[in-house]
Scaffold this motif. Structure first.
Motif, PDB file in Angstrom:
ATOM      1  N   HIS A 261       0.697  -1.296  -0.005  1.00 52.12           N
ATOM      2  CA  HIS A 261      -0.187   0.003   0.014  1.00 52.12           C
ATOM      3  C   HIS A 261       1.110   1.430  -0.049  1.00 52.12           C
ATOM      4  O   HIS A 261       1.498   1.569   0.861  1.00 52.12           O
ATOM      5  CB  HIS A 261      -1.072   0.197   1.267  1.00 52.12           C
ATOM      6  CG  HIS A 261      -1.898   1.389   1.118  1.00 52.12           C
ATOM      7  ND1 HIS A 261      -2.619   1.503   0.225  1.00 52.12           N
ATOM      8  CD2 HIS A 261      -1.724   2.273   2.135  1.00 52.12           C
ATOM      9  CE1 HIS A 261      -3.449   2.683   0.477  1.00 52.12           C
ATOM     10  NE2 HIS A 261      -2.728   3.432   1.404  1.00 52.12           N
TER      11      HIS A 261
ATOM     12  N   HIS B  61       0.943   5.720  -2.009  1.00 51.61           N
ATOM     13  CA  HIS B  61       0.404   6.714  -2.927  1.00 51.61           C
ATOM     14  C   HIS B  61       1.667   7.182  -3.436  1.00 51.61           C
ATOM     15  O   HIS B  61       2.140   8.205  -2.947  1.00 51.61           O
ATOM     16  CB  HIS B  61      -0.247   7.641  -2.193  1.00 51.61           C
ATOM     17  CG  HIS B  61      -1.678   6.905  -1.232  1.00 51.61           C
ATOM     18  ND1 HIS B  61      -2.529   6.357  -1.715  1.00 51.61           N
ATOM     19  CD2 HIS B  61      -1.449   6.683   0.152  1.00 51.61           C
ATOM     20  CE1 HIS B  61      -3.141   5.869  -0.794  1.00 51.61           C
ATOM     21  NE2 HIS B  61      -2.564   6.156   0.345  1.00 51.61           N
TER      22      HIS B  61
ATOM     23  N   HIS C 189      -9.099   1.965   2.302  1.00 48.70           N
ATOM     24  CA  HIS C 189      -8.666   2.292   3.384  1.00 48.70           C
ATOM     25  C   HIS C 189      -9.895   2.101   4.505  1.00 48.70           C
ATOM     26  O   HIS C 189     -10.944   2.480   4.234  1.00 48.70           O
ATOM     27  CB  HIS C 189      -8.451   3.855   3.641  1.00 48.70           C
ATOM     28  CG  HIS C 189      -7.489   4.375   2.913  1.00 48.70           C
ATOM     29  ND1 HIS C 189      -7.193   5.649   2.282  1.00 48.70           N
ATOM     30  CD2 HIS C 189      -6.029   3.970   2.718  1.00 48.70           C
ATOM     31  CE1 HIS C 189      -6.025   5.758   1.669  1.00 48.70           C
ATOM     32  NE2 HIS C 189      -5.346   4.950   1.835  1.00 48.70           N
TER      33      HIS C 189
ATOM     34  N   HIS D 199      -5.066  -0.635   6.460  1.00 45.58           N
ATOM     35  CA  HIS D 199      -4.815  -0.328   7.993  1.00 45.58           C
ATOM     36  C   HIS D 199      -5.633  -1.309   8.849  1.00 45.58           C
ATOM     37  O   HIS D 199      -5.067  -1.898   9.670  1.00 45.58           O
ATOM     38  CB  HIS D 199      -5.488   1.261   8.099  1.00 45.58           C
ATOM     39  CG  HIS D 199      -4.854   2.177   7.426  1.00 45.58           C
ATOM     40  ND1 HIS D 199      -3.629   2.532   7.153  1.00 45.58           N
ATOM     41  CD2 HIS D 199      -5.547   2.953   6.054  1.00 45.58           C
ATOM     42  CE1 HIS D 199      -3.286   3.353   6.387  1.00 45.58           C
ATOM     43  NE2 HIS D 199      -4.579   3.890   5.816  1.00 45.58           N
TER      44      HIS D 199
ATOM     45  N   ASP E  63       2.450   2.892   3.169  1.00 45.00           N
ATOM     46  CA  ASP E  63       1.756   4.010   3.032  1.00 45.00           C
ATOM     47  C   ASP E  63       2.260   5.199   2.071  1.00 45.00           C
ATOM     48  O   ASP E  63       3.316   4.764   2.037  1.00 45.00           O
ATOM     49  CB  ASP E  63       0.952   4.635   4.193  1.00 45.00           C
ATOM     50  CG  ASP E  63      -0.189   5.357   4.070  1.00 45.00           C
ATOM     51  OD1 ASP E  63      -0.891   5.336   2.891  1.00 45.00           O
ATOM     52  OD2 ASP E  63      -1.030   5.522   5.026  1.00 45.00           O
TER      53      ASP E  63
HETATM   54 ZN   LIG Z   1      -3.115   5.237   2.222  1.00 44.73          ZN
END
Ligand SMILES: [Zn+2]
Length: 446
Positions: free
Chosen positions: A73, A75, A223, A260, A311
Motif C-alpha cells: 500500500h 501513494h 482504507h 490499515h 503508505d
Molecule cells: Zn493510504
C-alpha cells in the motif's frame, strides 16, 4: 529445489556463492547457493556449485540473496508532498493540508516525477513490487514501466472533485479506463481500483467500484477502519462498523484489500476471515497519525492473510520496507505486552510471500523457487551493524537497513547493481521533484 527445464547453452544470469533465503514453504536457506535466471524466470535454485554456463555471473560471496520485498500500500506521487505537513490528526491533515495541496498542484507531471522518485527510493531499498492508489494513475503506470519495477496501479475513486477527475460522477469510469488502457500492456504492470474509504465513497460508489473491479478480476483496495473518527462517522450514518458496512454491500472477498484495519471488533475479524479478505498493515503511518494499532496477531490467528505497506511518502515519511518490518514487529510486541508475538520470520513472510498473496501474485513472486519470476535482491552483510550473524530473519527485521541492499533484479533484469541504478538518471529525477516542490513551497509560505 530443482529446475524448470533443461537449457542447452547459456542461461541469462547466475548468482553464485551467496546465502539464499528462499522464503519457500519449507523455508530452505542455502549456504553457498546458486540461483540461475533465464527468460525472466528463476530457472534453478541449487545448493553448492552450479555448473550451468551463464551470460552474466554475480558473485554474492558474503551476501544474502532473498526475494524482492512487496509493499502492498502506497501513494507514490505523494513523494512530492513528503514533509509538507506533519504532526496533525488525520482529518485535519487531509482536509486542511493534503486535499488543498492536491487540488492545486497534482497533475500528470507531478504524478509522473513523484512516482519516479518513489520508484527509485523503493528499488534502492529492496522493494520490487508495490501496489499504488492515487490519481493520474496513467502517469504512475508510465513510471512503473520506465522504472522496471512490478506494480498494481489503481486509480483512486472518491465522491468529490479529485485531481484529474473534476466530476465525481466519472470516478469509477475513470478507474475502469485505466484498467482497459494499461491493464494488458506489460507483464510487470497490473491495474486495480482504489476506493478511498467508506467515509468518502457512498454505498453506491463502493458497489459500482467492486462490480467494475470484478469485471476484470482486478483487486479493490480501500482504507478501512483506520481511525476512531471513521468508526464514529460510519456508525452514525449506517449504524454499523465499516467492515460490516462492506459486508452488507457484498464487497468482502479475497480480491478486496483492507488497508490499515486498526479498529476491528471480534465480529469484524471473524467476517474478514470468513470472506478471506486481505489486509495491508501500515504500522508507521498508523503510529505517525496516532490512528491506533492493528490487531495483527488476532487476524493471523483467524487465518487472515496480512501483508505490509509503507503508505504514502507524505504519511510515513519514507518507503523503506526494512524499517517498516522493524517497526511492525516492535509495535505489536509493545502494544500486546508480548515479546513473543510478531516474530521476525513471520514479519519477513508478510513483506515477501504474504505481500505476493495479498496481490494475487503468489504463483509469480514472493519466494525464490524454480518457475517463479526472477524478482531478487542481494544484501551486503559485510557491515559492522550486521556482524555477527546467528539468524537471518532476525537480521532482516531488526538490523538491516534499506541502504544495505546492494543489487536488485526484477523479471531477471538487473535494475540496481552495487547500489548503482543502471538505467535511470537519479539526479534528473530528484531535480524534477525539487522544481515541483519550489512551486508548492512558494504557495505554502506566500
Ligand atoms: Zn493510504
Amino acid at each position: 529445489l530443482g529446475k524448470v527445464t533443461e537449457i542447452s547453452g547459456l542461461v541469462d544470469l547466475k548468482i553464485v556463492n551467496g546465502t539464499v533465503l528462499t522464503m519457500s514453504t519449507a523455508g530452505e536457506i542455502l549456504n553457498r547457493g546458486a540461483v540461475a535466471v533465464h527468460n525472466g524466470m528463476i530457472h534453478s535454485v541449487t545448493s553448492g556449485a552450479e555448473d550451468l554456463p551463464a551470460r552474466k555471473v554475480i558473485d554474492a560471496k558474503g551476501k544474502l540473496v532473498m526475494p524482492g520485498l512487496v509493499n502492498t500500500h502506497t501513494h507514490v506521487p505523494m513523494s512530492c508532498f513528503r514533509g509538507l505537513s506533519d504532526d496533525l490528526p488525520l482529518r485535519e491533515w487531509l482536509e486542511k493540508h493534503i486535499f488543498p495541496a492536491e487540488g492545486l498542484f497534482v497533475n500528470s507531471d507531478l504524478a509522473y516525477w513523484g512516482s519516479m522518485l518513489s520508484c527509485l527510493e523503493m528499488m534502492l531499498s529492496g522493494t520490487t513490487t508495490f501496489a499504488d492508489g492515487y490519481f493520474f494513475e496513467e502517469s504512475v503506470a508510465q513510471a512503473v514501466l520506465d522504472s522496471g519495477l512490478r506494480a498494481v496501479v489503481c486509480q483512486g475513486v472518491i465522491d468529490f472533485p479529485a485531481p484529474g477527475v473534476p466530476d465525481p460522477g466519472e470516478n469509477v469510469h475513470r478507474a475502469v479506463q485505466l484498467i482497459r488502457e494499461w491493464g494488458a500492456r506489460n507483464s510487470r504492470l497490473r491495474c486495480g481500483i482504489f476506493a478511498h474509504s467508506t467515509y468518502t465513497c457512498s454505498p453506491e460508489t463502493l458497489r459500482r467500484a467492486k462490480t467494475a473491479a470484478n469485471g476484470y478480476e482486478a483487486l479493490l483496495f480501500i482504507h478501512l477502519s483506520e481511525t476512531l473518527d471513521e468508526i464514529k462517522q460510519i456508525g452514525e450514518r449506517f449504524g454499523c462498523t465499516p467492515v460490516r458496512h462492506l459486508e452488507e454491500l457484498g464487497i468482502m472477498d479475497q480480491r478486496t484489500v483492507g488497508v490499515h484495519c486498526v479498529w476491528l471488533t471480534d465480529e469484524d475479524m471473524d467476517l474478514m476471515a470468513r470472506r478471506d479478505m486481505r489486509v495491508s498493515y501500515t504500522p508507521e503511518s498508523e503510529m505517525k497519525l496516532a490512528s491506533g494499532v492493528s490487531p495483527i496477531p488476532e487476524l493471523i490467528r483467524r487465518g487472515v492473510v496480512v501483508s505490509l505497506g509503507t503508505d504514502g511518502p507524505a504519511s510515513n515519511n519514507d518507503m523503506d520496507m526494512f524499517t517498516e518490518m522493524d517497526v511492525s514487529a516492535k509495535l505489536q510486541k509493545v502494544h500486546n505486552l508480548d515479546p513473543t508475538c510478531a516474530s521476525a520470520r513471520e514479519t519477513v513472510w508478510m513483506a515477501t510471500s504474504g505481500g505476493a498473496k495479498v496481490l494475487g501474485m503468489e504463483n509469480e513472486v514472493g519466494s525464490i523457487e524454480a518457475g517463479k519470476r526472477a524478482d531478487l535482491i542481494i544484501i551486503n552483510l559485510d557491515k559492522p551493524h550486521l556482524t555477527p550473524i546467528y539468524d537471518y530473519y532476525s537480521h532482516l527485521v531488526y538490523a538491516v537497513k534499506g541502504s544495505d541492499v546492494d543489487t536488485v533484479i526484477v523479471d531477471g533484469e538487473v535494475l540496481v547493481e552495487d547500489r548503482r541504478v543502471l538505467h535511470l538518471d537519479c539526479g534528473e529525477i530528484m531535480d524534477r521533484v525539487r522544481r515541483i516542490s519550489e512551486k508548492i513551497r512558494k504557495h505554502k509560505y506566500a
